[in-house]
Motif scaffolding. Structure first.
Motif, PDB file in Angstrom:
ATOM      1  N   GLU A  13       0.814  -1.220   0.000  1.00 20.46           N
ATOM      2  CA  GLU A  13       0.000   0.000   0.000  1.00 20.46           C
ATOM      3  C   GLU A  13       0.848   1.271   0.000  1.00 20.46           C
ATOM      4  OE1 GLU A  13      -3.808  -1.754   2.570  1.00 20.46           O
ATOM      5  OE2 GLU A  13      -2.244  -0.567   3.564  1.00 20.46           O
ATOM      6  N   TYR A  14       2.098   1.126   0.369  1.00 14.63           N
ATOM      7  CA  TYR A  14       2.993   2.278   0.476  1.00 14.63           C
ATOM      8  C   TYR A  14       3.189   2.906  -0.903  1.00 14.63           C
ATOM      9  CZ  TYR A  14       7.052   5.025   2.014  1.00 14.63           C
ATOM     10  OH  TYR A  14       7.917   6.046   2.325  1.00 14.63           O
ATOM     11  N   ASP A  15       3.001   4.233  -1.004  1.00 19.69           N
ATOM     12  CA  ASP A  15       3.144   4.903  -2.293  1.00 19.69           C
ATOM     13  C   ASP A  15       3.994   6.162  -2.153  1.00 19.69           C
ATOM     14  OD1 ASP A  15       1.503   6.881  -1.217  1.00 19.69           O
ATOM     15  OD2 ASP A  15      -0.284   6.268  -2.328  1.00 19.69           O
ATOM     16  N   TYR A  16       4.114   6.897  -3.244  1.00 25.00           N
ATOM     17  CA  TYR A  16       4.983   8.071  -3.232  1.00 25.00           C
ATOM     18  C   TYR A  16       4.434   9.203  -2.369  1.00 25.00           C
ATOM     19  CZ  TYR A  16       7.878   5.990  -6.861  1.00 25.00           C
ATOM     20  OH  TYR A  16       8.731   5.158  -7.547  1.00 25.00           O
ATOM     21  N   PHE A  17       3.135   9.215  -2.079  1.00 24.85           N
ATOM     22  CA  PHE A  17       2.618  10.231  -1.162  1.00 24.85           C
ATOM     23  C   PHE A  17       3.021   9.922   0.278  1.00 24.85           C
ATOM     24  CE2 PHE A  17      -0.147  11.415  -4.705  1.00 24.85           C
ATOM     25  CZ  PHE A  17      -0.016  12.788  -4.647  1.00 24.85           C
ATOM     26  N   GLU A  62       2.778  17.892  -5.648  1.00 21.50           N
ATOM     27  CA  GLU A  62       1.730  16.881  -5.518  1.00 21.50           C
ATOM     28  C   GLU A  62       1.287  16.355  -6.882  1.00 21.50           C
ATOM     29  OE1 GLU A  62      -0.260  18.088  -1.217  1.00 21.50           O
ATOM     30  OE2 GLU A  62      -1.221  18.772  -3.065  1.00 21.50           O
ATOM     31  N   ASN A  63       1.254  17.227  -7.880  1.00 21.97           N
ATOM     32  CA  ASN A  63       0.892  16.789  -9.224  1.00 21.97           C
ATOM     33  C   ASN A  63       1.919  15.786  -9.762  1.00 21.97           C
ATOM     34  OD1 ASN A  63       1.399  17.240 -12.350  1.00 21.97           O
ATOM     35  ND2 ASN A  63      -0.773  17.634 -11.981  1.00 21.97           N
ATOM     36  N   ILE A  64       3.190  16.114  -9.616  1.00 23.89           N
ATOM     37  CA  ILE A  64       4.248  15.196 -10.076  1.00 23.89           C
ATOM     38  C   ILE A  64       4.196  13.888  -9.300  1.00 23.89           C
ATOM     39  CG2 ILE A  64       6.747  14.833 -10.128  1.00 23.89           C
ATOM     40  CD1 ILE A  64       5.825  16.599 -12.395  1.00 23.89           C
ATOM     41  N   THR A  65       3.961  13.981  -7.990  1.00 26.58           N
ATOM     42  CA  THR A  65       3.885  12.781  -7.157  1.00 26.58           C
ATOM     43  C   THR A  65       2.736  11.881  -7.617  1.00 26.58           C
ATOM     44  OG1 THR A  65       4.763  14.052  -5.287  1.00 26.58           O
ATOM     45  CG2 THR A  65       3.730  11.941  -4.777  1.00 26.58           C
ATOM     46  N   HIS A  66       1.629  12.486  -8.000  1.00 25.35           N
ATOM     47  CA  HIS A  66       0.482  11.719  -8.515  1.00 25.35           C
ATOM     48  C   HIS A  66       0.861  10.999  -9.810  1.00 25.35           C
ATOM     49  CE1 HIS A  66      -3.666  10.648  -9.270  1.00 25.35           C
ATOM     50  NE2 HIS A  66      -3.645  11.271 -10.443  1.00 25.35           N
ATOM     51  N   ILE A  75      10.338  16.990 -13.756  1.00 28.05           N
ATOM     52  CA  ILE A  75      10.978  17.009 -12.435  1.00 28.05           C
ATOM     53  C   ILE A  75      12.137  17.998 -12.429  1.00 28.05           C
ATOM     54  CG2 ILE A  75      12.392  15.640 -10.842  1.00 28.05           C
ATOM     55  CD1 ILE A  75      10.541  13.282 -11.359  1.00 28.05           C
ATOM     56  N   GLY A  76      12.868  18.107 -13.542  1.00 24.87           N
ATOM     57  CA  GLY A  76      13.933  19.100 -13.631  1.00 24.87           C
ATOM     58  C   GLY A  76      13.395  20.513 -13.483  1.00 24.87           C
ATOM     59  N   LEU A  77      12.301  20.807 -14.171  1.00 25.62           N
ATOM     60  CA  LEU A  77      11.678  22.131 -14.062  1.00 25.62           C
ATOM     61  C   LEU A  77      11.129  22.364 -12.663  1.00 25.62           C
ATOM     62  CD1 LEU A  77       9.839  22.169 -17.510  1.00 25.62           C
ATOM     63  CD2 LEU A  77      11.674  23.728 -16.820  1.00 25.62           C
ATOM     64  N   LEU A  78      10.552  21.324 -12.078  1.00 24.40           N
ATOM     65  CA  LEU A  78      10.022  21.426 -10.719  1.00 24.40           C
ATOM     66  C   LEU A  78      11.120  21.765  -9.727  1.00 24.40           C
ATOM     67  CD1 LEU A  78       7.791  20.917  -8.550  1.00 24.40           C
ATOM     68  CD2 LEU A  78       8.491  18.510  -8.578  1.00 24.40           C
ATOM     69  N   LYS A  79      12.224  21.066  -9.831  1.00 26.82           N
ATOM     70  CA  LYS A  79      13.325  21.319  -8.891  1.00 26.82           C
ATOM     71  C   LYS A  79      13.871  22.730  -9.069  1.00 26.82           C
ATOM     72  CE  LYS A  79      17.739  19.502  -7.210  1.00 26.82           C
ATOM     73  NZ  LYS A  79      18.590  20.682  -7.431  1.00 26.82           N
ATOM     74  N   GLN A  80      13.980  23.169 -10.311  1.00 29.50           N
ATOM     75  CA  GLN A  80      14.436  24.534 -10.555  1.00 29.50           C
ATOM     76  C   GLN A  80      13.500  25.549  -9.910  1.00 29.50           C
ATOM     77  OE1 GLN A  80      13.766  26.370 -14.409  1.00 29.50           O
ATOM     78  NE2 GLN A  80      15.880  27.104 -14.465  1.00 29.50           N
ATOM     79  N   PHE A  81      12.200  25.362 -10.100  1.00 25.52           N
ATOM     80  CA  PHE A  81      11.214  26.304  -9.577  1.00 25.52           C
ATOM     81  C   PHE A  81      11.226  26.337  -8.053  1.00 25.52           C
ATOM     82  CE2 PHE A  81       6.973  27.247  -7.937  1.00 25.52           C
ATOM     83  CZ  PHE A  81       6.693  28.454  -8.557  1.00 25.52           C
TER      84      PHE A  81
END
Length: 514
Positions: A187-191, A418-422, A440-446
């Protein structure tokens, strides 16, 4: 706790040298013998607004609540004011902050989220309680003294399979009891992992976050995903159990974001590789037993699991954050490595390392998000209690503008994370590698840029306290000093932004026109 009760008139009689009482949040303190030991000098205690008075407002303009909780100061309490009750209390283990925006929307009463289940909420409450009780005191100590996390705390973390959970969902969780059984491995997930990564950042101890077995988070995936069954059986259990430590050794003085520029060489000699070269800025390297190491060969790059030996030496690299992270310069002086320690195929080393980057960058981003939210909470509290020009600090429009920008950044970051995690939850590993490297690259930059802007605004709000290592602004000072690490670790942010744009351009329809 003293049970004697007093009136404010009683307190007013004790307002001179050698006989000094004050009130802080309904509690009465006898400072008669302490005054000369006061770090700020005795004079401040004898002022008209403090001596023999309710000094609550003055105290919280100068000190954090935790000061009153220290044994040497708590014992100065002799009673309480009759009819008054304590109003200012620390959060108990697992409790949520009531400060607006101190918690993400999904944890805020009256708000909703499509991403989180009741199990996520139970997991969050248990994880926060565990970290506050067993890890936070260690985090504060290690951040200050620079020492490695103690084996005692590592053993406690291993009881809940902490490191295994930090690796995300997958086959490595099979048969493990996670967080005392609150969540089943399947059941364990990225959230769940997102919760973990944001919670460990809530202590305001950036270097300790990396010292908290981050080496294992980034160095174990190549073994789990590309190692043979024999390699996994030999190395993974002891590392997950906290009996052995591991680091990812990629970066060099010659090569940072340019992974292909790595100069460490591995030469085949019978059943062994002979490794020669250096690695720099290696997280947890000073105390690691193993190094997942990128090496250059005649046939291309290879990833080797190098065990510490007399031919492998490490020394600390002094950076702007605490040495508790174990940041190291690693030297391989003709280190002999069994060919059986080869991870994956020779010549495929770069692809093995790149396959690891998405999760690593997402993890760094999640921790940065948790730290930024803590800074927002600190600023909202401080502007509420700090009196300037006769009014709370947030009465100033310029301060409110800074708070608005900080809140907007953290909420935007939360939504994107949260969107990327989904997406991660609904994609296979191969699909993530294909579709999410750019996002993910853009997310980390932001998020990392947002963090540095928030750090700058928070420092302006706290003023001199924001550049002081201890006291009221210590959380802000730590974050302002260390937020650049989030921009650099796992790939420089501008390089990652470019990666995101290049991937988008590559996917552009050929007939796209205005």
């Amino acid at each position: 706790m003293p049970s004697k009760e007093f009136t404010l008139d009683d307190i007013a009689k004790h307002n001179k040298e050698g006989d000094l009482w004050i009130v802080i949040d309904s509690k009465v303190y006898d400072l008669s013998r302490f005054a000369d030991l006061h770090p700020g000098g005795a004079g401040v205690l004898y002022t008209d607004s403090v001596a023999g008075k309710d000094a609550t407002q003055v105290f919280f303009g100068l000190h954090r609540l935790e000061v009153l909780q220290r044994p040497q100061y708590a014992r100065l309490q002799i009673g309480a004011i009759r009819g008054q009750t304590e109003n200012i209390k620390p959060l108990g283990p697992g409790e949520l902050s009531l400060v607006p925006y101190a918690e993400p929307t999904w944890l805020t009463a009256g708000y909703f989220s499509p991403y989180y289940s009741d199990n996520h909420r139970k997991f969050h409450k248990a994880m926060r309680a565990f970290l506050m009780e067993f890890v936070q005191p260690e985090a504060v100590r290690c951040e200050e003294n620079g020492k490695k996390i103690s084996q005692e705390v590592v053993d406690k973390l291993s009881e809940i399979n902490f490191l295994a959970m930090r690796l995300g969902p997958g086959k490595h969780l099979k048969g493990l009891t996670l967080m005392g059984g609150i969540v089943k491995p399947e059941e364990y997930d990225y959230f769940h992992e997102l919760i973990l990564n944001t919670e460990i950042a809530r202590f305001g101890t950036r270097a300790f976050v990396d010292g908290l077995l981050n080496g294992g988070v980034i160095a174990l995936p190549p073994i789990i995903n590309f190692g043979t069954p024999e390699q996994r059986a030999k190395f993974v259990p002891d590392i997950l159990a906290g009996k052995k430590y591991i680091s990812l050794a990629i970066s060099e003085a010659f090569a940072g974001s340019d992974v292909n520029g790595a100069q460490t060489v591995a030469v085949r000699d019978g059943d062994e590789w002979v490794v020669t070269g250096t690695k720099k800025w290696i997280t947890n390297g000073t105390f690691s037993d193993y190094f997942t190491t990128l090496c250059k060969t005649d046939a291309g790059f290879v990833v080797l699991l190098v065990e510490r030996s007399d031919a492998v030496s490490t020394k600390p690299v002094k950076t702007s954050y605490s040495s508790t992270a174990g940041t190291a310069f690693v030297t391989f002086d003709k280190a002999r490595v069994p060919v059986s320690n080869t991870l994956g195929q020779v010549g495929k080393g770069i692809s093995i390392i790149f396959s690891n980057f998405n999760h690593e960058r997402w993890m760094v981003t999640a921790s940065s998000l948790g730290a930024q939210r803590l800074v927002v909470e600190e600023c909202l509290k401080w502007t509420n209690q700090r009196i300037a020009f006769g009014k709370p600090l947030h009465a100033q429009a310029v301060i409110r503008a800074k708070l608005a920008a900080m809140i907007a950044r953290v909420e935007a970051s939360q939504a994107w994370v949260e969107n990327i995690t989904h997406q991660m939850n609904n994609m296979s590993y191969d699909e993530q590698s294909d579709k999410l490297a750019g996002p993910i690259g853009l997310l980390k930059q932001f998020v990392s840029k947002a963090g540095r802007e928030t750090a700058q605004d928070a420092t302006q709000i706290f003023g001199g306290r924001g550049i002081t290592v201890t006291g009221m602004g210590k959380i802000v000072e730590n974050y302002h000093r260390t937020s650049p690490f989030d921009a650099i670790l796992a790939g420089a942010e501008d390089v990652l932004g470019d990666l995101g744009v290049r991937q988008a351009i590559k996917r552009m329809p050929k007939n796209a026109r205005l």
